[in-house]
Write an enzyme that holds these catalytic residues in place. Sequence first.
Site, PDB file in Angstrom:
ATOM      1  N   ASP A 205      39.822  42.854  37.128  1.00  0.00           N
ATOM      2  CA  ASP A 205      39.242  43.029  35.799  1.00  0.00           C
ATOM      3  C   ASP A 205      40.309  43.110  34.717  1.00  0.00           C
ATOM      4  O   ASP A 205      41.462  43.480  34.977  1.00  0.00           O
ATOM      5  CB  ASP A 205      38.426  44.327  35.741  1.00  0.00           C
ATOM      6  CG  ASP A 205      37.090  44.220  36.453  1.00  0.00           C
ATOM      7  OD1 ASP A 205      36.852  43.205  37.139  1.00  0.00           O
ATOM      8  OD2 ASP A 205      36.284  45.165  36.332  1.00  0.00           O
TER       9      ASP A 205
ATOM     10  N   HIS B 267      42.578  45.727  39.074  1.00  0.00           N
ATOM     11  CA  HIS B 267      42.812  45.325  37.682  1.00  0.00           C
ATOM     12  C   HIS B 267      44.129  44.562  37.559  1.00  0.00           C
ATOM     13  O   HIS B 267      45.148  45.008  38.075  1.00  0.00           O
ATOM     14  CB  HIS B 267      42.856  46.552  36.768  1.00  0.00           C
ATOM     15  CG  HIS B 267      41.573  47.322  36.741  1.00  0.00           C
ATOM     16  ND1 HIS B 267      41.217  48.192  37.748  1.00  0.00           N
ATOM     17  CD2 HIS B 267      40.557  47.342  35.840  1.00  0.00           C
ATOM     18  CE1 HIS B 267      40.021  48.723  37.473  1.00  0.00           C
ATOM     19  NE2 HIS B 267      39.608  48.226  36.318  1.00  0.00           N
TER      20      HIS B 267
END
Length: 212
Positions: A49, A193
């Site tokens: 992400d 992430h």
Amino acid sequence: MIVVVVGIFIVLGCAWALAYACIIPSSQVFSPVVNRGPAESRSAVLTFDDGPAPPFTEQILDILAQHKISAVFFLCGKNVERHPEIARRIVREGHTIGNHTYSHPFLFFRSRRFIAREIDRAQEAIERTTGVRPTLFRPPYGARWFGLMPVLRRRGLKMVMWSVMGFDWKYHTQAIIRATTRRLHPGAVILLHDGHEQPPPDGINQSSTVEA
């Protein structure tokens, strides 16, 4: 007194139910979401992400290429505009891209118009840059709100959450590995992430994620 106590329990119960619906990744209250693959699957899905963000997205792409692994990158439209060449590389190397809104806001208490604008701006930025229009969406922070689902349905977007979290926004390498492998299961969707929703003053540092 009894009435007051009962009222408090009702309020707390409603608050818990709303929190479950809006926050818990496996919640199907608002609409069906994908948060894991079939139990018989012998594979897991890596998802990243908040990118793209140099040099960490590029380093992750190097590792994935080395091991011939495909992943899903949920991109923020603003970061795609900042780093278009990395977004194009993600697509060029065969990975899937998803919509992670334009500027990564909390969607709690936001109007449908605001939510639609964030999603549409991200769709436009991603498609304009990469030539691919995402069909997958992940809400920032996993936060869902009432106006979100009609927006997704109208745009044909499928919501993807996760079943394993690496906590890589606060853990270092070995702790990320332990958090991920401890919960790993067949069909797992793993949340990591490669970027940061709001770059801190001293810059982004996802080196622990890369190492993990």
